[in-house]
Design a protein around this motif. Structure first.
Motif, PDB file in Angstrom:
ATOM      1  N   THR A   2       0.841  -1.189   0.000  1.00 29.38           N
ATOM      2  CA  THR A   2       0.000   0.000   0.000  1.00 29.38           C
ATOM      3  C   THR A   2       0.883   1.248   0.000  1.00 29.38           C
ATOM      4  O   THR A   2       2.024   1.209   0.432  1.00 29.38           O
ATOM      5  N   ALA A   3       0.313   2.283  -0.469  1.00 28.10           N
ATOM      6  CA  ALA A   3       1.026   3.563  -0.476  1.00 28.10           C
ATOM      7  C   ALA A   3       0.184   4.582   0.266  1.00 28.10           C
ATOM      8  O   ALA A   3      -1.035   4.577   0.174  1.00 28.10           O
ATOM      9  N   ALA A   4       0.851   5.417   0.995  1.00 26.21           N
ATOM     10  CA  ALA A   4       0.157   6.475   1.721  1.00 26.21           C
ATOM     11  C   ALA A   4       0.750   7.807   1.300  1.00 26.21           C
ATOM     12  O   ALA A   4       1.924   7.905   0.960  1.00 26.21           O
ATOM     13  N   SER A   5      -0.085   8.797   1.305  1.00 23.92           N
ATOM     14  CA  SER A   5       0.420  10.137   1.019  1.00 23.92           C
ATOM     15  C   SER A   5       0.153  11.024   2.225  1.00 23.92           C
ATOM     16  O   SER A   5      -0.892  10.923   2.868  1.00 23.92           O
ATOM     17  N   TYR A   6       1.112  11.850   2.524  1.00 22.38           N
ATOM     18  CA  TYR A   6       1.012  12.747   3.660  1.00 22.38           C
ATOM     19  C   TYR A   6       1.186  14.176   3.169  1.00 22.38           C
ATOM     20  O   TYR A   6       2.197  14.491   2.538  1.00 22.38           O
ATOM     21  N   PRO A   7       0.219  15.042   3.441  1.00 21.50           N
ATOM     22  CA  PRO A   7       0.359  16.428   2.995  1.00 21.50           C
ATOM     23  C   PRO A   7       1.449  17.149   3.786  1.00 21.50           C
ATOM     24  O   PRO A   7       1.575  16.973   4.996  1.00 21.50           O
ATOM     25  N   VAL A   8       2.248  17.903   3.095  1.00 21.37           N
ATOM     26  CA  VAL A   8       3.289  18.715   3.722  1.00 21.37           C
ATOM     27  C   VAL A   8       3.247  20.111   3.118  1.00 21.37           C
ATOM     28  O   VAL A   8       2.749  20.311   2.018  1.00 21.37           O
ATOM     29  N   ILE A   9       3.778  21.060   3.859  1.00 23.10           N
ATOM     30  CA  ILE A   9       3.975  22.403   3.326  1.00 23.10           C
ATOM     31  C   ILE A   9       5.469  22.697   3.383  1.00 23.10           C
ATOM     32  O   ILE A   9       6.173  22.226   4.271  1.00 23.10           O
ATOM     33  N   SER A  10       5.947  23.447   2.421  1.00 22.47           N
ATOM     34  CA  SER A  10       7.356  23.812   2.323  1.00 22.47           C
ATOM     35  C   SER A  10       7.488  25.321   2.485  1.00 22.47           C
ATOM     36  O   SER A  10       6.650  26.081   2.000  1.00 22.47           O
ATOM     37  N   CYS A  11       8.558  25.734   3.133  1.00 24.55           N
ATOM     38  CA  CYS A  11       8.802  27.153   3.333  1.00 24.55           C
ATOM     39  C   CYS A  11       9.161  27.805   2.007  1.00 24.55           C
ATOM     40  O   CYS A  11       9.975  27.294   1.240  1.00 24.55           O
ATOM     41  N   ASP A  12       8.557  28.950   1.727  1.00 22.26           N
ATOM     42  CA  ASP A  12       8.834  29.720   0.521  1.00 22.26           C
ATOM     43  C   ASP A  12       9.769  30.896   0.797  1.00 22.26           C
ATOM     44  O   ASP A  12       9.942  31.768  -0.054  1.00 22.26           O
ATOM     45  N   GLY A  13      10.366  30.915   1.984  1.00 24.71           N
ATOM     46  CA  GLY A  13      11.298  31.989   2.327  1.00 24.71           C
ATOM     47  C   GLY A  13      12.668  31.735   1.738  1.00 24.71           C
ATOM     48  O   GLY A  13      12.947  30.686   1.171  1.00 24.71           O
ATOM     49  N   GLU A  14      13.515  32.718   1.875  1.00 26.60           N
ATOM     50  CA  GLU A  14      14.895  32.614   1.417  1.00 26.60           C
ATOM     51  C   GLU A  14      15.813  32.595   2.631  1.00 26.60           C
ATOM     52  O   GLU A  14      15.616  33.339   3.575  1.00 26.60           O
ATOM     53  N   GLU A  15      16.814  31.738   2.597  1.00 25.35           N
ATOM     54  CA  GLU A  15      17.794  31.699   3.680  1.00 25.35           C
ATOM     55  C   GLU A  15      18.654  32.950   3.631  1.00 25.35           C
ATOM     56  O   GLU A  15      18.724  33.636   2.620  1.00 25.35           O
ATOM     57  N   ASN A  16      19.338  33.231   4.719  1.00 25.89           N
ATOM     58  CA  ASN A  16      20.204  34.400   4.776  1.00 25.89           C
ATOM     59  C   ASN A  16      21.307  34.349   3.729  1.00 25.89           C
ATOM     60  O   ASN A  16      21.839  35.367   3.330  1.00 25.89           O
ATOM     61  N   LEU A  17      21.672  33.163   3.277  1.00 28.71           N
ATOM     62  CA  LEU A  17      22.732  33.032   2.285  1.00 28.71           C
ATOM     63  C   LEU A  17      22.221  33.240   0.868  1.00 28.71           C
ATOM     64  O   LEU A  17      22.963  33.119  -0.088  1.00 28.71           O
ATOM     65  N   GLY A  18      20.934  33.527   0.706  1.00 32.53           N
ATOM     66  CA  GLY A  18      20.383  33.823  -0.606  1.00 32.53           C
ATOM     67  C   GLY A  18      19.727  32.650  -1.304  1.00 32.53           C
ATOM     68  O   GLY A  18      19.116  32.821  -2.342  1.00 32.53           O
ATOM     69  N   GLY A  19      19.843  31.460  -0.754  1.00 36.38           N
ATOM     70  CA  GLY A  19      19.214  30.296  -1.367  1.00 36.38           C
ATOM     71  C   GLY A  19      17.847  30.046  -0.769  1.00 36.38           C
ATOM     72  O   GLY A  19      17.474  30.631   0.245  1.00 36.38           O
ATOM     73  N   PRO A  20      17.069  29.184  -1.402  1.00 41.42           N
ATOM     74  CA  PRO A  20      15.740  28.890  -0.852  1.00 41.42           C
ATOM     75  C   PRO A  20      15.832  28.097   0.453  1.00 41.42           C
ATOM     76  O   PRO A  20      16.741  27.297   0.634  1.00 41.42           O
ATOM     77  N   CYS A  21      14.917  28.350   1.351  1.00 38.43           N
ATOM     78  CA  CYS A  21      14.830  27.602   2.602  1.00 38.43           C
ATOM     79  C   CYS A  21      14.301  26.209   2.277  1.00 38.43           C
ATOM     80  O   CYS A  21      13.423  26.048   1.435  1.00 38.43           O
ATOM     81  N   ASP A  22      14.817  25.194   2.937  1.00 35.80           N
ATOM     82  CA  ASP A  22      14.390  23.827   2.638  1.00 35.80           C
ATOM     83  C   ASP A  22      13.521  23.224   3.745  1.00 35.80           C
ATOM     84  O   ASP A  22      13.316  22.016   3.788  1.00 35.80           O
ATOM     85  N   ALA A  23      12.982  24.078   4.625  1.00 39.90           N
ATOM     86  CA  ALA A  23      12.147  23.583   5.726  1.00 39.90           C
ATOM     87  C   ALA A  23      10.810  23.068   5.190  1.00 39.90           C
ATOM     88  O   ALA A  23      10.203  23.669   4.308  1.00 39.90           O
ATOM     89  N   GLU A  24      10.388  21.944   5.723  1.00 37.64           N
ATOM     90  CA  GLU A  24       9.081  21.362   5.409  1.00 37.64           C
ATOM     91  C   GLU A  24       8.456  20.874   6.705  1.00 37.64           C
ATOM     92  O   GLU A  24       9.155  20.574   7.660  1.00 37.64           O
ATOM     93  N   THR A  25       7.141  20.793   6.707  1.00 36.80           N
ATOM     94  CA  THR A  25       6.457  20.234   7.858  1.00 36.80           C
ATOM     95  C   THR A  25       5.170  19.557   7.406  1.00 36.80           C
ATOM     96  O   THR A  25       4.597  19.886   6.376  1.00 36.80           O
TER      97      THR A  25
END
Length: 64
Positions: A2-25
């Motif tokens: 079986t396969a399950a899917s779990y909804p997550v949201i990802s941060c759309d902010g930018e890190e201080n170093l200029g790259g995208p933030c990779d935080a998810e929850t």
């Protein structure tokens, strides 16, 4: 198998170093991303206009 899917949201902010933030929850009780947003809001996750999600670290660092 079986396969399950779990909804997550990802941060759309930018890190201080200029790259995208990779935080998810996600949340084990969430069925939709709207549920994740509602359940994670007390922990500091914010939703901006246009559906952008901002993690607590980016929010604290004023990266909105």
């Amino acid at each position: 198998m079986t396969a399950a899917s779990y909804p997550v949201i990802s941060c759309d902010g930018e890190e201080n170093l200029g790259g995208p933030c990779d935080a998810e929850t996600g949340h084990p009780m969430a069925r939709t991303v709207t549920d994740v947003r509602r359940l994670r809001a007390p922990e500091g996750w914010h939703t901006r206009p246009g559906g952008r999600d901002i993690c607590p670290d980016c929010w604290k660092d004023d990266i909105r």
